[in-house]
Write a protein that holds these residues in place. Structure first.
Motif, mmCIF file in Angstrom:
data_model
loop_
_atom_site.group_PDB
_atom_site.id
_atom_site.type_symbol
_atom_site.label_atom_id
_atom_site.label_comp_id
_atom_site.label_asym_id
_atom_site.label_seq_id
_atom_site.Cartn_x
_atom_site.Cartn_y
_atom_site.Cartn_z
ATOM 1 N N LEU A 75 -10.633 66.926 15.428
ATOM 2 C CA LEU A 75 -9.776 67.012 14.247
ATOM 3 C C LEU A 75 -8.304 66.944 14.628
ATOM 4 O O LEU A 75 -7.509 66.249 13.984
ATOM 5 C CB LEU A 75 -10.042 68.328 13.503
ATOM 6 C CG LEU A 75 -11.034 68.302 12.347
ATOM 7 C CD1 LEU A 75 -11.162 69.685 11.744
ATOM 8 C CD2 LEU A 75 -10.642 67.281 11.299
ATOM 9 N N ALA A 76 -7.942 67.656 15.701
ATOM 10 C CA ALA A 76 -6.547 67.672 16.130
ATOM 11 C C ALA A 76 -6.093 66.286 16.565
ATOM 12 O O ALA A 76 -5.018 65.807 16.154
ATOM 13 C CB ALA A 76 -6.360 68.678 17.266
ATOM 14 N N ILE A 77 -6.887 65.614 17.389
ATOM 15 C CA ILE A 77 -6.509 64.294 17.887
ATOM 16 C C ILE A 77 -6.496 63.279 16.750
ATOM 17 O O ILE A 77 -5.595 62.435 16.667
ATOM 18 C CB ILE A 77 -7.465 63.861 19.014
ATOM 19 C CG1 ILE A 77 -7.270 64.771 20.232
ATOM 20 C CG2 ILE A 77 -7.225 62.401 19.411
ATOM 21 C CD1 ILE A 77 -8.274 64.548 21.341
ATOM 22 N N ALA A 78 -7.484 63.363 15.858
ATOM 23 C CA ALA A 78 -7.514 62.449 14.708
ATOM 24 C C ALA A 78 -6.294 62.651 13.820
ATOM 25 O O ALA A 78 -5.695 61.685 13.332
ATOM 26 C CB ALA A 78 -8.795 62.664 13.903
ATOM 27 N N GLN A 79 -5.915 63.902 13.606
ATOM 28 C CA GLN A 79 -4.747 64.188 12.765
ATOM 29 C C GLN A 79 -3.470 63.652 13.394
ATOM 30 O O GLN A 79 -2.608 63.105 12.710
ATOM 31 C CB GLN A 79 -4.632 65.690 12.529
ATOM 32 C CG GLN A 79 -3.454 66.093 11.662
ATOM 33 C CD GLN A 79 -3.500 65.464 10.294
ATOM 34 O OE1 GLN A 79 -4.403 65.738 9.503
ATOM 35 N NE2 GLN A 79 -2.536 64.608 9.992
ATOM 36 N N TRP A 80 -3.340 63.788 14.711
ATOM 37 C CA TRP A 80 -2.146 63.281 15.375
ATOM 38 C C TRP A 80 -2.133 61.758 15.430
ATOM 39 O O TRP A 80 -1.063 61.150 15.409
ATOM 40 C CB TRP A 80 -2.006 63.908 16.768
ATOM 41 C CG TRP A 80 -1.388 65.266 16.676
ATOM 42 C CD1 TRP A 80 -1.969 66.403 16.196
ATOM 43 C CD2 TRP A 80 -0.046 65.628 17.027
ATOM 44 N NE1 TRP A 80 -1.082 67.451 16.230
ATOM 45 C CE2 TRP A 80 0.109 67.010 16.744
ATOM 46 C CE3 TRP A 80 1.024 64.927 17.575
ATOM 47 C CZ2 TRP A 80 1.296 67.690 16.974
ATOM 48 C CZ3 TRP A 80 2.213 65.618 17.806
ATOM 49 C CH2 TRP A 80 2.340 66.973 17.501
ATOM 50 N N ALA A 81 -3.296 61.139 15.494
ATOM 51 C CA ALA A 81 -3.359 59.675 15.391
ATOM 52 C C ALA A 81 -2.875 59.229 14.018
ATOM 53 O O ALA A 81 -2.107 58.257 13.890
ATOM 54 C CB ALA A 81 -4.793 59.194 15.637
ATOM 55 N N ALA A 82 -3.312 59.943 12.981
ATOM 56 C CA ALA A 82 -2.846 59.633 11.628
ATOM 57 C C ALA A 82 -1.352 59.880 11.497
ATOM 58 O O ALA A 82 -0.633 59.088 10.861
ATOM 59 C CB ALA A 82 -3.617 60.486 10.613
ATOM 60 N N LEU A 125 -0.014 56.564 20.895
ATOM 61 C CA LEU A 125 0.803 57.478 21.681
ATOM 62 C C LEU A 125 0.644 58.921 21.199
ATOM 63 O O LEU A 125 0.523 59.847 22.007
ATOM 64 C CB LEU A 125 2.273 57.055 21.617
ATOM 65 C CG LEU A 125 2.630 55.740 22.313
ATOM 66 C CD1 LEU A 125 4.100 55.397 22.104
ATOM 67 C CD2 LEU A 125 2.309 55.811 23.803
ATOM 68 N N PHE A 126 0.646 59.109 19.889
ATOM 69 C CA PHE A 126 0.507 60.461 19.352
ATOM 70 C C PHE A 126 -0.886 61.019 19.643
ATOM 71 O O PHE A 126 -1.033 62.220 19.913
ATOM 72 C CB PHE A 126 0.772 60.457 17.841
ATOM 73 C CG PHE A 126 2.228 60.558 17.481
ATOM 74 C CD1 PHE A 126 2.688 61.600 16.693
ATOM 75 C CD2 PHE A 126 3.140 59.618 17.923
ATOM 76 C CE1 PHE A 126 4.032 61.704 16.356
ATOM 77 C CE2 PHE A 126 4.480 59.700 17.599
ATOM 78 C CZ PHE A 126 4.936 60.743 16.818
ATOM 79 N N ALA A 127 -1.910 60.170 19.573
ATOM 80 C CA ALA A 127 -3.260 60.632 19.886
ATOM 81 C C ALA A 127 -3.381 61.019 21.353
ATOM 82 O O ALA A 127 -4.014 62.028 21.689
ATOM 83 C CB ALA A 127 -4.278 59.543 19.544
ATOM 84 N N LEU A 128 -2.778 60.221 22.236
ATOM 85 C CA LEU A 128 -2.806 60.552 23.666
ATOM 86 C C LEU A 128 -2.013 61.825 23.952
ATOM 87 O O LEU A 128 -2.397 62.626 24.807
ATOM 88 C CB LEU A 128 -2.259 59.381 24.481
ATOM 89 C CG LEU A 128 -3.147 58.135 24.529
ATOM 90 C CD1 LEU A 128 -2.416 56.977 25.185
ATOM 91 C CD2 LEU A 128 -4.453 58.429 25.265
ATOM 92 N N LEU A 129 -0.908 62.018 23.217
ATOM 93 C CA LEU A 129 -0.143 63.257 23.358
ATOM 94 C C LEU A 129 -0.999 64.462 22.964
ATOM 95 O O LEU A 129 -1.038 65.485 23.672
ATOM 96 C CB LEU A 129 1.108 63.197 22.481
ATOM 97 C CG LEU A 129 1.929 64.496 22.370
ATOM 98 C CD1 LEU A 129 2.456 64.921 23.734
ATOM 99 C CD2 LEU A 129 3.070 64.315 21.375
#
Length: 236
Positions: free
Chosen positions: A32-39, A66-70
């Motif tokens: 959820l966290a990674i998906a949210q940051w990808a969005a 980049l945001f998802a990798l972060l």
């Protein structure tokens, strides 16, 4: 309907095996966290670059990757250093990403619509061109799970996971990604001890049912897919 159906099959083949690993490692909030940051990255791209469309790589905005990798890097750091508080801290990362996403679109007249698209997506609008990067990502995810030596699987899991989730969020939205990753592997694989292929097949059937219902009733595809996944998984 060919492109949406193929996209659903690829999403299920990529996410269900990864979801089983996520549940086994006990980091359910990580997706959820990674998906949210990808969005968040896809929403923030035009703001950061100052142009209507952010640069795109493998079918998704560069900022989204980049945001998802972060986010995956932050999750990895938490797993290494704060295991006793991992769910709470990963949940904090998620809510921060959600809040920043709302802030980014707050002055956009179409902000609510853009924010809604990142949540529920709409697979019905998938095109054949969008399938090519999805094929590559699916092969990468399957290779990570079944071909890589065990010693390489763990350190490479979060980067592969972040790339896969990022592309899937662009196609299907956060809700569908979470349901595909967690619900079917949890019920079919972990609770009922069935093989991963059974979970992939069941999840694919649920995706097809959701797409058909969306087309028939003229309702958002993502919402119906999530409902179909939960109903079919519980019935199974």
């Amino acid at each position: 309907m060919l492109a949406p159906m193929l996209a659903s099959l690829l999403i299920c083949a990529a996410l269900v095996p990864l979801g089983r690993v996520v549940i086994s490692r006990g980091v359910v909030f990580a997706d959820l966290a990674i998906a949210q940051w990808a969005a968040l990255g896809s929403l923030a791209g035009p703001v950061l670059f100052g142009i209507p469309m952010a640069p795109v790589l493998v079918g998704v905005p560069v900022t989204s990757l980049l945001f998802a990798l972060l986010a995956s890097g932050l999750v990895g750091m938490i797993l290494l250093n704060f295991r006793g508080y991992r769910e709470a801290l990963i949940g904090t990362i998620y809510i921060l990403g959600a809040s920043l996403a709302t802030l980014v679109v707050s002055n956009d007249p179409h902000g609510a619509q853009r924010l809604g698209e990142t949540l529920s997506g709409d697979l019905l609008w998938t095109t054949i061109d969008q399938l090519y990067p999805m094929i590559v990502i699916t092969m990468l995810a399957l290779a990570h799970n079944y071909l890589l030596p065990v010693k390489w699987q763990k350190p490479l899991f979060l980067p592969v996971f972040a790339l896969t989730v990022t592309l899937c969020v662009q196609l299907a939205g956060i809700y569908v990604v979470f349901a595909t990753l967690i619900v079917t592997p949890l019920i079919v694989c972990h609770i009922r001890s069935k093989p991963v292929i059974a979970a992939i097949i069941l999840c694919s059937v649920a995706h097809m049912a959701g797409l058909a219902g969306s087309l028939w009733f003229d309702t958002p595809a993502g919402v119906l897919i999530v409902i179909a996944i939960i109903i079919l998984a519980v019935l199974a």
